[in-house]
Scaffold this motif. Structure first.
Motif, PDB file in Angstrom:
ATOM      1  N   ASP A  95     -14.494  -1.839   6.189  1.00  0.00           N
ATOM      2  CA  ASP A  95     -14.274  -2.190   7.588  1.00  0.00           C
ATOM      3  C   ASP A  95     -13.374  -1.158   8.259  1.00  0.00           C
ATOM      4  O   ASP A  95     -13.014  -0.140   7.654  1.00  0.00           O
ATOM      5  CB  ASP A  95     -13.695  -3.600   7.715  1.00  0.00           C
ATOM      6  N   ALA A  96     -13.019  -1.412   9.495  1.00  0.00           N
ATOM      7  CA  ALA A  96     -12.186  -0.462  10.246  1.00  0.00           C
ATOM      8  C   ALA A  96     -10.820  -0.282   9.597  1.00  0.00           C
ATOM      9  O   ALA A  96     -10.242   0.808   9.635  1.00  0.00           O
ATOM     10  CB  ALA A  96     -12.021  -0.942  11.688  1.00  0.00           C
ATOM     11  N   TYR A  97     -10.295  -1.341   8.997  1.00  0.00           N
ATOM     12  CA  TYR A  97      -9.012  -1.239   8.317  1.00  0.00           C
ATOM     13  C   TYR A  97      -9.094  -0.284   7.129  1.00  0.00           C
ATOM     14  O   TYR A  97      -8.170   0.484   6.864  1.00  0.00           O
ATOM     15  CB  TYR A  97      -8.557  -2.613   7.832  1.00  0.00           C
ATOM     16  N   THR A  98     -10.207  -0.354   6.410  1.00  0.00           N
ATOM     17  CA  THR A  98     -10.408   0.535   5.258  1.00  0.00           C
ATOM     18  C   THR A  98     -10.389   1.990   5.702  1.00  0.00           C
ATOM     19  O   THR A  98      -9.715   2.833   5.104  1.00  0.00           O
ATOM     20  CB  THR A  98     -11.751   0.226   4.571  1.00  0.00           C
ATOM     21  N   LYS A  99     -11.121   2.297   6.767  1.00  0.00           N
ATOM     22  CA  LYS A  99     -11.169   3.668   7.271  1.00  0.00           C
ATOM     23  C   LYS A  99      -9.789   4.135   7.723  1.00  0.00           C
ATOM     24  O   LYS A  99      -9.394   5.272   7.466  1.00  0.00           O
ATOM     25  CB  LYS A  99     -12.159   3.754   8.439  1.00  0.00           C
ATOM     26  N   ARG A 100      -9.074   3.246   8.386  1.00  0.00           N
ATOM     27  CA  ARG A 100      -7.742   3.600   8.881  1.00  0.00           C
ATOM     28  C   ARG A 100      -6.799   3.940   7.726  1.00  0.00           C
ATOM     29  O   ARG A 100      -6.068   4.944   7.780  1.00  0.00           O
ATOM     30  CB  ARG A 100      -7.171   2.446   9.698  1.00  0.00           C
ATOM     31  N   ILE A 101      -6.807   3.124   6.698  1.00  0.00           N
ATOM     32  CA  ILE A 101      -5.889   3.342   5.582  1.00  0.00           C
ATOM     33  C   ILE A 101      -6.257   4.588   4.784  1.00  0.00           C
ATOM     34  O   ILE A 101      -5.383   5.352   4.359  1.00  0.00           O
ATOM     35  CB  ILE A 101      -5.851   2.081   4.693  1.00  0.00           C
ATOM     36  N   LEU A 102      -7.536   4.831   4.596  1.00  0.00           N
ATOM     37  CA  LEU A 102      -7.948   6.047   3.900  1.00  0.00           C
ATOM     38  C   LEU A 102      -7.512   7.287   4.673  1.00  0.00           C
ATOM     39  O   LEU A 102      -7.081   8.286   4.086  1.00  0.00           O
ATOM     40  CB  LEU A 102      -9.465   6.062   3.702  1.00  0.00           C
ATOM     41  N   ASN A 103      -7.629   7.209   5.980  1.00  0.00           N
ATOM     42  CA  ASN A 103      -7.234   8.341   6.814  1.00  0.00           C
ATOM     43  C   ASN A 103      -5.726   8.552   6.782  1.00  0.00           C
ATOM     44  O   ASN A 103      -5.240   9.668   6.578  1.00  0.00           O
ATOM     45  CB  ASN A 103      -7.711   8.114   8.249  1.00  0.00           C
ATOM     46  N   ARG A 104      -4.994   7.475   6.956  1.00  0.00           N
ATOM     47  CA  ARG A 104      -3.549   7.605   7.096  1.00  0.00           C
ATOM     48  C   ARG A 104      -2.839   7.881   5.767  1.00  0.00           C
ATOM     49  O   ARG A 104      -1.914   8.693   5.710  1.00  0.00           O
ATOM     50  CB  ARG A 104      -2.982   6.352   7.756  1.00  0.00           C
ATOM     51  N   PHE A 157      -9.076  -6.922  -3.272  1.00  0.00           N
ATOM     52  CA  PHE A 157      -8.775  -5.579  -2.772  1.00  0.00           C
ATOM     53  C   PHE A 157      -9.019  -5.508  -1.272  1.00  0.00           C
ATOM     54  O   PHE A 157      -8.208  -4.976  -0.505  1.00  0.00           O
ATOM     55  CB  PHE A 157      -9.631  -4.558  -3.516  1.00  0.00           C
ATOM     56  N   HIS A 158     -10.151  -6.035  -0.839  1.00  0.00           N
ATOM     57  CA  HIS A 158     -10.469  -6.064   0.584  1.00  0.00           C
ATOM     58  C   HIS A 158      -9.382  -6.800   1.357  1.00  0.00           C
ATOM     59  O   HIS A 158      -8.909  -6.357   2.407  1.00  0.00           O
ATOM     60  CB  HIS A 158     -11.831  -6.728   0.799  1.00  0.00           C
ATOM     61  N   GLY A 159      -8.958  -7.940   0.820  1.00  0.00           N
ATOM     62  CA  GLY A 159      -7.909  -8.714   1.462  1.00  0.00           C
ATOM     63  C   GLY A 159      -6.579  -7.983   1.523  1.00  0.00           C
ATOM     64  O   GLY A 159      -5.860  -8.056   2.524  1.00  0.00           O
ATOM     65  N   LEU A 160      -6.249  -7.267   0.456  1.00  0.00           N
ATOM     66  CA  LEU A 160      -4.997  -6.507   0.417  1.00  0.00           C
ATOM     67  C   LEU A 160      -4.978  -5.402   1.467  1.00  0.00           C
ATOM     68  O   LEU A 160      -3.957  -5.148   2.118  1.00  0.00           O
ATOM     69  CB  LEU A 160      -4.792  -5.913  -0.976  1.00  0.00           C
ATOM     70  N   ILE A 161      -6.120  -4.752   1.642  1.00  0.00           N
ATOM     71  CA  ILE A 161      -6.225  -3.701   2.653  1.00  0.00           C
ATOM     72  C   ILE A 161      -6.039  -4.281   4.052  1.00  0.00           C
ATOM     73  O   ILE A 161      -5.308  -3.731   4.880  1.00  0.00           O
ATOM     74  CB  ILE A 161      -7.585  -2.979   2.533  1.00  0.00           C
ATOM     75  N   VAL A 162      -6.684  -5.409   4.308  1.00  0.00           N
ATOM     76  CA  VAL A 162      -6.543  -6.059   5.606  1.00  0.00           C
ATOM     77  C   VAL A 162      -5.088  -6.475   5.835  1.00  0.00           C
ATOM     78  O   VAL A 162      -4.536  -6.289   6.926  1.00  0.00           O
ATOM     79  CB  VAL A 162      -7.478  -7.285   5.710  1.00  0.00           C
ATOM     80  N   GLU A 163      -4.476  -7.037   4.803  1.00  0.00           N
ATOM     81  CA  GLU A 163      -3.087  -7.487   4.920  1.00  0.00           C
ATOM     82  C   GLU A 163      -2.155  -6.326   5.267  1.00  0.00           C
ATOM     83  O   GLU A 163      -1.293  -6.433   6.142  1.00  0.00           O
ATOM     84  CB  GLU A 163      -2.652  -8.142   3.615  1.00  0.00           C
ATOM     85  N   HIS A 164      -2.348  -5.201   4.590  1.00  0.00           N
ATOM     86  CA  HIS A 164      -1.486  -4.051   4.850  1.00  0.00           C
ATOM     87  C   HIS A 164      -1.719  -3.490   6.255  1.00  0.00           C
ATOM     88  O   HIS A 164      -0.771  -3.113   6.955  1.00  0.00           O
ATOM     89  CB  HIS A 164      -1.722  -2.956   3.813  1.00  0.00           C
ATOM     90  N   ALA A 165      -2.971  -3.466   6.673  1.00  0.00           N
ATOM     91  CA  ALA A 165      -3.296  -2.944   8.001  1.00  0.00           C
ATOM     92  C   ALA A 165      -2.710  -3.820   9.101  1.00  0.00           C
ATOM     93  O   ALA A 165      -2.309  -3.332  10.153  1.00  0.00           O
ATOM     94  CB  ALA A 165      -4.805  -2.823   8.163  1.00  0.00           C
ATOM     95  N   LYS A 166      -2.654  -5.107   8.873  1.00  0.00           N
ATOM     96  CA  LYS A 166      -2.113  -6.016   9.875  1.00  0.00           C
ATOM     97  C   LYS A 166      -0.586  -5.994   9.904  1.00  0.00           C
ATOM     98  O   LYS A 166       0.024  -6.137  10.966  1.00  0.00           O
ATOM     99  CB  LYS A 166      -2.614  -7.440   9.608  1.00  0.00           C
ATOM    100  N   SER A 190       2.709  13.815   8.707  1.00  0.00           N
ATOM    101  CA  SER A 190       2.050  14.733   9.626  1.00  0.00           C
ATOM    102  C   SER A 190       1.984  14.127  11.024  1.00  0.00           C
ATOM    103  O   SER A 190       1.424  13.055  11.206  1.00  0.00           O
ATOM    104  CB  SER A 190       0.631  15.079   9.152  1.00  0.00           C
ATOM    105  N   PRO A 191       2.504  14.814  12.023  1.00  0.00           N
ATOM    106  CA  PRO A 191       2.457  14.295  13.402  1.00  0.00           C
ATOM    107  C   PRO A 191       1.102  14.473  14.070  1.00  0.00           C
ATOM    108  O   PRO A 191       0.906  14.039  15.188  1.00  0.00           O
ATOM    109  CB  PRO A 191       3.516  15.143  14.123  1.00  0.00           C
ATOM    110  N   PHE A 192       0.163  15.106  13.361  1.00  0.00           N
ATOM    111  CA  PHE A 192      -1.122  15.421  13.987  1.00  0.00           C
ATOM    112  C   PHE A 192      -2.228  14.430  13.648  1.00  0.00           C
ATOM    113  O   PHE A 192      -3.298  14.492  14.204  1.00  0.00           O
ATOM    114  CB  PHE A 192      -1.563  16.837  13.568  1.00  0.00           C
ATOM    115  N   LEU A 193      -1.972  13.520  12.692  1.00  0.00           N
ATOM    116  CA  LEU A 193      -2.987  12.564  12.300  1.00  0.00           C
ATOM    117  C   LEU A 193      -2.992  11.379  13.257  1.00  0.00           C
ATOM    118  O   LEU A 193      -1.953  10.852  13.619  1.00  0.00           O
ATOM    119  CB  LEU A 193      -2.729  12.055  10.881  1.00  0.00           C
ATOM    120  N   THR A 194      -4.182  10.978  13.667  1.00  0.00           N
ATOM    121  CA  THR A 194      -4.325   9.793  14.510  1.00  0.00           C
ATOM    122  C   THR A 194      -5.532   9.010  14.059  1.00  0.00           C
ATOM    123  O   THR A 194      -6.512   9.574  13.592  1.00  0.00           O
ATOM    124  CB  THR A 194      -4.518  10.173  15.989  1.00  0.00           C
ATOM    125  N   TYR A 195      -5.440   7.680  14.201  1.00  0.00           N
ATOM    126  CA  TYR A 195      -6.595   6.803  13.935  1.00  0.00           C
ATOM    127  C   TYR A 195      -6.274   5.404  14.411  1.00  0.00           C
ATOM    128  O   TYR A 195      -5.235   4.891  14.064  1.00  0.00           O
ATOM    129  CB  TYR A 195      -6.923   6.781  12.439  1.00  0.00           C
TER     130      TYR A 195
END
Length: 217
Positions: A142-151, A181-190, A212-217
């Motif tokens: 989900d979107a949370y997964t993408k955000r955490i992988l990026n950040r 695992f899915h739930g843990l990712i959501v919990e951390h993102a929230k 890094s100050p250049f990363l955004t998501y």
């Protein structure tokens, strides 16, 4: 931090979440559609409207027989209610072919492909149903997964299948593991990795986003 340690670090912080997605199997079928493009609180409001008229034991059959405009009115709190009403109808039409017998449906070959052929059921929704309703070992992206992988890892991945394969590469295909695992990712993102992240409070002090100050998501 190595990617294969992500689960252990999150679990050590948030504890045992178990299955995480609330509700019984029939409820999850419905909320998997309702949660598209909205927050969980709005889904709960929509489900409350539904339960004013029916009970859990006849949920799928009730919604299948309910006229679409009446269904749309019930699920208004979830947003995009006309679109979601039609998507629910499409999904229920598929399940009606099996008389809503989830055990029979679970034994169907190529079930994921069949779900994806239903109009309005994308990969995330189909995989949520497979993992939490039919207990198939598929990882939900989900979107949370993408955000955490990026950040955390500076992995700017957008392709659903590519992200899913990353988890398959580093983690065994296990239903309970993927559900939690899915739930843990959501919990951390929230809690921390929000759209506007709380980096100063987060325990991932050396993640790619924080350093890094250049990363955004």
């Amino acid at each position: 931090m190595n990617f294969e340690r992500l689960y252990d670090v999150l679990k050590a912080t948030y504890g045992n979440l178990g299955k995480w997605w609330p509700g019984d199997k029939e409820e999850i079928l419905i909320t998997a559609v309702l949660t598209q493009s909205t927050n969980w609180k709005n889904v709960e409001y929509a489900m409350e409207n539904i339960y004013k008229l029916t009970n859990k034991e006849r949920l799928l059959d009730f919604l299948y027989k309910l006229p679409k405009d009446e269904l749309a009115n019930l699920i208004k709190p979830a947003g995009f209610f006309n679109i979601k009403a039609q998507r629910l109808k499409n999904l229920l039409e598929f399940f009606k072919k099996y008389n809503f017998d989830l055990d029979t449906i679970s034994r169907e070959e190529n079930l994921r492909d069949k779900l994806l052929k239903i109009k309005g059921i994308g990969k995330e929704t189909a995989d949520s149903i497979l993992l939490y309703v039919f207990e198939k070992p598929v990882f939900v992206v989900d979107a949370y997964t993408k955000r955490i992988l990026n950040r955390i890892y500076n992995l700017k991945l957008e392709d659903y299948d590519e992200i899913q394969e990353l988890f398959y590469k580093y983690y065994p295909k296990d239903v309970q593991l993927y559900q939690e695992f899915h739930g843990l990712i959501v919990e951390h993102a929230k809690r921390y990795c929000r759209k506007k992240p709380l980096c100063d409070s987060c325990f991932f002090h050396k993640c790619a986003y924080f350093t890094s100050p250049f990363l955004t998501y």
